[in-house]
Design an enzyme around this catalytic site. Sequence first.
Site, PDB file in Angstrom:
ATOM      1  CG  LEU A   1      12.863   5.894  21.237  1.00  0.00           C
ATOM      2  CD1 LEU A   1      13.574   5.431  20.619  1.00  0.00           C
ATOM      3  CD2 LEU A   1      13.228   7.327  21.758  1.00  0.00           C
TER       4      LEU A   1
ATOM      5  CB  CYS B   1       6.644  -5.290   8.274  1.00  0.00           C
ATOM      6  SG  CYS B   1       8.806  -4.582   9.547  1.00  0.00           S
TER       7      CYS B   1
ATOM      8  CB  SER C   1      10.127   6.088   9.258  1.00  0.00           C
ATOM      9  OG  SER C   1       9.583   5.613  11.035  1.00  0.00           O
TER      10      SER C   1
ATOM     11  CG  ASN D   1      -3.431   5.970  13.638  1.00  0.00           C
ATOM     12  OD1 ASN D   1      -5.127   6.269  13.964  1.00  0.00           O
ATOM     13  ND2 ASN D   1      -2.657   5.725  13.027  1.00  0.00           N
TER      14      ASN D   1
ATOM     15  CB  CYS E   1       2.843   7.552   3.706  1.00  0.00           C
ATOM     16  SG  CYS E   1       3.546   6.408   4.729  1.00  0.00           S
TER      17      CYS E   1
ATOM     18  CD  GLU F   1      13.229  -0.349   9.709  1.00  0.00           C
ATOM     19  OE1 GLU F   1      12.873  -0.175  10.059  1.00  0.00           O
ATOM     20  OE2 GLU F   1      14.261  -0.194   9.844  1.00  0.00           O
TER      21      GLU F   1
ATOM     22  CB  CYS G   1       2.825  -2.169  13.404  1.00  0.00           C
ATOM     23  SG  CYS G   1       2.994  -1.787  11.918  1.00  0.00           S
TER      24      CYS G   1
ATOM     25  CD  GLU H   1      -3.027  -1.359   2.193  1.00  0.00           C
ATOM     26  OE1 GLU H   1      -4.127  -1.298   1.795  1.00  0.00           O
ATOM     27  OE2 GLU H   1      -2.554  -1.011   3.422  1.00  0.00           O
TER      28      GLU H   1
ATOM     29  CB  CYS I   1       6.126  -3.521  16.370  1.00  0.00           C
ATOM     30  SG  CYS I   1       7.770  -3.098  15.896  1.00  0.00           S
TER      31      CYS I   1
ATOM     32  CB  CYS J   1       0.817   5.232  11.800  1.00  0.00           C
ATOM     33  SG  CYS J   1       1.461   7.764  11.023  1.00  0.00           S
TER      34      CYS J   1
HETATM   35  N1  SAH Z   1       9.115  -0.156   9.697  1.00  0.00           N
HETATM   36  C1  SAH Z   1       9.662   1.447   9.733  1.00  0.00           C
HETATM   37  C2  SAH Z   1       8.745   2.856   8.775  1.00  0.00           C
HETATM   38  C3  SAH Z   1       7.255   2.290   9.130  1.00  0.00           C
HETATM   39  S1  SAH Z   1       6.593   3.851   9.863  1.00  0.00           S
HETATM   40  C4  SAH Z   1       9.204   2.125  11.633  1.00  0.00           C
HETATM   41  O1  SAH Z   1       9.095   1.051  12.241  1.00  0.00           O
HETATM   42  O2  SAH Z   1       9.924   3.086  11.820  1.00  0.00           O
HETATM   43  C5  SAH Z   1       5.523   3.153  10.645  1.00  0.00           C
HETATM   44  C6  SAH Z   1       5.097   4.670  11.844  1.00  0.00           C
HETATM   45  O3  SAH Z   1       4.033   4.190  12.066  1.00  0.00           O
HETATM   46  C7  SAH Z   1       6.333   4.125  12.759  1.00  0.00           C
HETATM   47  O4  SAH Z   1       6.350   4.806  13.653  1.00  0.00           O
HETATM   48  C8  SAH Z   1       5.585   3.070  13.993  1.00  0.00           C
HETATM   49  O5  SAH Z   1       5.629   2.805  14.723  1.00  0.00           O
HETATM   50  C9  SAH Z   1       4.121   3.902  13.610  1.00  0.00           C
HETATM   51  N2  SAH Z   1       3.016   2.705  14.167  1.00  0.00           N
HETATM   52  C10 SAH Z   1       2.893   1.391  13.726  1.00  0.00           C
HETATM   53  N3  SAH Z   1       2.027   0.550  14.333  1.00  0.00           N
HETATM   54  C11 SAH Z   1       1.021   1.987  14.561  1.00  0.00           C
HETATM   55  C12 SAH Z   1      -0.293   2.087  14.895  1.00  0.00           C
HETATM   56  N4  SAH Z   1      -1.143   1.324  15.851  1.00  0.00           N
HETATM   57  N5  SAH Z   1      -0.575   3.127  15.554  1.00  0.00           N
HETATM   58  C13 SAH Z   1       0.143   5.112  15.377  1.00  0.00           C
HETATM   59  N6  SAH Z   1       1.154   5.001  14.950  1.00  0.00           N
HETATM   60  C14 SAH Z   1       1.853   3.186  14.422  1.00  0.00           C
END
Ligand code: SAH
Length: 352
Positions: A216, A107, A192, A291, A100, A163, A114, A87, A111, A334
Amino acid sequence: MRSLYDLEVDQWAELLDDEPTYRREQIWDGIHAQHRDIEDLTSLPKALRERLAAETPRGLELVTESVSDGGDTIKFLWELRDGSRIETVLMHYRERSTVCVSSQAGCAMACSFCATGQAGFTRHLSTGEIVEQVVRAQQRADLDSTSGQPRRVSNIVYMGMGEPLANFDSTLAAAHRIRDHLGIGARHQTISTVGIIPGIKRLAAEPLQVGLAVSLHAANNDLRNSLAPINKRYPLEDLMDACAEYIDATHRRLSFEWAMIEGVNDSQRDADELAHLARPLGAHVNLIPLNRTPGYPTSGSPASVIKDFVRRLEDQGVNVTVRDTRGSDIDAACGQLKTASVEMPTRRRVRD
Ligand code: SAH
């Protein structure tokens, strides 16, 4: 079969061997700077257009397009030539339009909160597949206009699926091509990462002036291990050292992303721990109200808690912004990007 944006300049030369040399530039420029399809490059002879359209198809097939925020947020679901899906999200703001992009199908970072992480890893994207996401989003933006002016994509964030620093070479090559041939400067591009230390070090050594954001979400190892398991391999102390090294080498602004998760990482103590890491680095903090995703039944922090968190950070001299939740109603926000299991099964196209 190679797709259109997977061909590098020298491969175009090979493909256009029997054509006058100026054709190479004409086509390269046409599909990048002018973001046109081969079929629309009317300055080419028709027979050549037809040959190239057949020999170098596009790498992304549109499956669905979802629109929200009064037309200002557009999410594309693409099918790649091997059937994987990714996407891309296009977001129009008053002063800019941001794309974006995904760097991987799925991935591997897992996490917990996510949706992409919950679905697992499929494969890395090629440079062409990353670049084409931007071109296709720009083609869509060409149709949108404000007061008669077409929208121009001005910013890129590598914050879609995947990532980017785990797919370093393709991502970096894409950032270069997007700068040099789509005209979006490196300072308008942000990579990111969940905190892949070798990738941060490699990026620090690159002359390309892209921005870096580190996701972070927790400022102590116990909590971060549970939210972003890669922290066990690259713990916070080492990650902060790598961030310091990055700033020393590049003098660029670093930001920390922090999904605000109710009752998990949104206390005043969490804010203090975060300030303790962010302040010495002069890092900018970007708070993202969590989210909703199917695999993580916790809510985002309430507005009042976010407000207190912001104040606590600001009181300690930390710069902080709260990101808006663009496109959450179409699962474009996100952490909501995923493509497996939600779509109806589609017929595979027959490919040669
Ligand atoms: N893998 C990279 C790129 C993904 S960026 C990274 O981790 O930075 C997507 C961003 O959205 C990251 O900061 C991620 O941690 C954040 N994210 C992931 N799941 C989310 C959620 N459910 N709600 C809000 N932010 C989220």
